[in-house]
Design a protein around this motif. Structure first.
Motif, mmCIF file in Angstrom:
data_model
loop_
_atom_site.group_PDB
_atom_site.id
_atom_site.type_symbol
_atom_site.label_atom_id
_atom_site.label_comp_id
_atom_site.label_asym_id
_atom_site.label_seq_id
_atom_site.Cartn_x
_atom_site.Cartn_y
_atom_site.Cartn_z
ATOM 1 N N LEU A 44 0.836 -1.205 0.000
ATOM 2 C CA LEU A 44 0.000 0.000 0.000
ATOM 3 C C LEU A 44 0.871 1.255 0.000
ATOM 4 O O LEU A 44 0.528 2.241 -0.657
ATOM 5 C CB LEU A 44 -0.961 0.008 1.189
ATOM 6 C CG LEU A 44 -1.932 1.196 1.242
ATOM 7 C CD1 LEU A 44 -2.780 1.289 -0.025
ATOM 8 C CD2 LEU A 44 -2.812 1.106 2.488
ATOM 9 N N ALA A 45 2.004 1.210 0.701
ATOM 10 C CA ALA A 45 2.910 2.367 0.698
ATOM 11 C C ALA A 45 3.372 2.674 -0.729
ATOM 12 O O ALA A 45 3.479 3.840 -1.115
ATOM 13 C CB ALA A 45 4.107 2.113 1.609
ATOM 14 N N TRP A 46 3.637 1.629 -1.515
ATOM 15 C CA TRP A 46 4.045 1.854 -2.907
ATOM 16 C C TRP A 46 2.926 2.541 -3.697
ATOM 17 O O TRP A 46 3.154 3.521 -4.394
ATOM 18 C CB TRP A 46 4.437 0.538 -3.576
ATOM 19 C CG TRP A 46 4.703 0.741 -5.036
ATOM 20 C CD1 TRP A 46 3.870 0.462 -6.068
ATOM 21 C CD2 TRP A 46 5.860 1.336 -5.610
ATOM 22 N NE1 TRP A 46 4.443 0.833 -7.252
ATOM 23 C CE2 TRP A 46 5.667 1.379 -7.008
ATOM 24 C CE3 TRP A 46 7.046 1.845 -5.086
ATOM 25 C CZ2 TRP A 46 6.612 1.896 -7.875
ATOM 26 C CZ3 TRP A 46 7.985 2.360 -5.954
ATOM 27 C CH2 TRP A 46 7.765 2.381 -7.341
ATOM 28 N N ILE A 47 1.714 2.038 -3.556
ATOM 29 C CA ILE A 47 0.572 2.616 -4.275
ATOM 30 C C ILE A 47 0.361 4.071 -3.860
ATOM 31 O O ILE A 47 0.216 4.954 -4.699
ATOM 32 C CB ILE A 47 -0.706 1.779 -4.027
ATOM 33 C CG1 ILE A 47 -0.558 0.401 -4.678
ATOM 34 C CG2 ILE A 47 -1.948 2.500 -4.544
ATOM 35 C CD1 ILE A 47 -1.595 -0.617 -4.222
ATOM 36 N N ALA A 86 1.400 6.619 6.507
ATOM 37 C CA ALA A 86 0.028 6.763 6.001
ATOM 38 C C ALA A 86 -0.547 5.394 5.637
ATOM 39 O O ALA A 86 -1.704 5.091 5.945
ATOM 40 C CB ALA A 86 0.000 7.699 4.793
ATOM 41 N N ALA A 87 0.271 4.562 5.006
ATOM 42 C CA ALA A 87 -0.191 3.211 4.649
ATOM 43 C C ALA A 87 -0.515 2.414 5.907
ATOM 44 O O ALA A 87 -1.508 1.675 5.947
ATOM 45 C CB ALA A 87 0.869 2.495 3.808
ATOM 46 N N HIS A 106 2.375 14.494 9.797
ATOM 47 C CA HIS A 106 2.354 13.205 9.102
ATOM 48 C C HIS A 106 0.930 12.671 9.020
ATOM 49 O O HIS A 106 0.537 12.091 8.008
ATOM 50 C CB HIS A 106 3.263 12.195 9.790
ATOM 51 C CG HIS A 106 4.718 12.473 9.584
ATOM 52 N ND1 HIS A 106 5.692 11.657 10.085
ATOM 53 C CD2 HIS A 106 5.370 13.459 8.925
ATOM 54 C CE1 HIS A 106 6.879 12.127 9.743
ATOM 55 N NE2 HIS A 106 6.698 13.238 9.043
ATOM 56 N N LEU A 107 0.141 12.890 10.073
ATOM 57 C CA LEU A 107 -1.258 12.464 10.010
ATOM 58 C C LEU A 107 -2.023 13.306 8.996
ATOM 59 O O LEU A 107 -2.867 12.777 8.267
ATOM 60 C CB LEU A 107 -1.931 12.540 11.380
ATOM 61 C CG LEU A 107 -3.369 12.034 11.394
ATOM 62 C CD1 LEU A 107 -3.450 10.569 10.968
ATOM 63 C CD2 LEU A 107 -4.012 12.227 12.737
ATOM 64 N N GLU A 108 -1.706 14.588 8.918
ATOM 65 C CA GLU A 108 -2.347 15.426 7.901
ATOM 66 C C GLU A 108 -2.003 14.932 6.498
ATOM 67 O O GLU A 108 -2.853 14.957 5.604
ATOM 68 C CB GLU A 108 -1.925 16.889 8.072
ATOM 69 C CG GLU A 108 -2.557 17.535 9.291
ATOM 70 C CD GLU A 108 -2.054 18.950 9.550
ATOM 71 O OE1 GLU A 108 -1.223 19.464 8.768
ATOM 72 O OE2 GLU A 108 -2.509 19.540 10.543
ATOM 73 N N LEU A 109 -0.783 14.444 6.310
ATOM 74 C CA LEU A 109 -0.421 13.850 5.020
ATOM 75 C C LEU A 109 -1.288 12.618 4.756
ATOM 76 O O LEU A 109 -1.809 12.444 3.654
ATOM 77 C CB LEU A 109 1.064 13.480 4.988
ATOM 78 C CG LEU A 109 1.527 12.781 3.711
ATOM 79 C CD1 LEU A 109 1.475 13.735 2.517
ATOM 80 C CD2 LEU A 109 2.926 12.216 3.888
ATOM 81 N N ILE A 113 -3.737 12.126 1.612
ATOM 82 C CA ILE A 113 -3.598 10.977 0.715
ATOM 83 C C ILE A 113 -4.924 10.224 0.626
ATOM 84 O O ILE A 113 -5.351 9.835 -0.466
ATOM 85 C CB ILE A 113 -2.454 10.052 1.181
ATOM 86 C CG1 ILE A 113 -1.096 10.745 0.966
ATOM 87 C CG2 ILE A 113 -2.500 8.717 0.455
ATOM 88 C CD1 ILE A 113 0.082 9.994 1.582
ATOM 89 N N ALA A 114 -5.588 10.017 1.767
ATOM 90 C CA ALA A 114 -6.877 9.322 1.769
ATOM 91 C C ALA A 114 -7.894 10.083 0.919
ATOM 92 O O ALA A 114 -8.617 9.482 0.107
ATOM 93 C CB ALA A 114 -7.396 9.158 3.200
#
Length: 135
Positions: A44-47, A86-87, A106-109, A113-114
């Motif tokens: 998922l991190a890659w995607i 994030a993943a 980082h949570l805002e990122l 992303i979501a």
């Protein structure tokens, strides 16, 4: 994001597990597992990394600080670590995430992303909200 000797890494895993159990986490009431054994985190991190632009990652203060401590030679792993975080959050469709002040960006990122993923592919990930401790 830094290379570790295999024996040290293994001991760190055992020490962290012992600390979690010592805090009172009951493995009969929750799932306790080694994240590195779940390939979906990296997948998922890659995607998500393919949906995240580099300038956004370069603006994160943690990147700037850690890069400076590494003689301005930060690694790709260090740069993309927030995408892996994030993943970690989105994989389990988390809705609330306990974070310290230093991890709010980082949570805002993860939230961004979501939202980007959902806009592009349809509603799939909940947008996680921070739970900030006063401690």
């Amino acid at each position: 994001t830094m290379p570790k000797e295999p024996a040290v890494l293994h001991q760190n895993i055992l020490d962290t597990t012992a600390a979690i159990l010592a805090c009172g986490i009951d493995p009969k009431k929750c799932f306790l597992f080694r994240q590195s054994l779940v390939p979906e985190h990296a997948e998922l991190a890659w995607i998500l990394g393919c949906l995240t632009n580099v300038p956004r990652l370069l603006r994160l203060p943690q990147w700037k600080m850690k890069r400076a401590s590494q003689n301005n030679e930060g690694t790709v792993g260090l740069l993309t670590y927030p995408v892996l975080q994030a993943a970690d959050i989105l994989l389990y469709k988390s809705t609330r995430v306990p974070v310290g002040e230093d991890q709010v960006l980082h949570l805002e990122l993860a939230q961004d992303i979501a939202q980007h993923f959902n806009k592009k592919y349809g509603e799939f990930f909940p947008v996680p909200k921070a739970i900030l401790s006063e401690l």
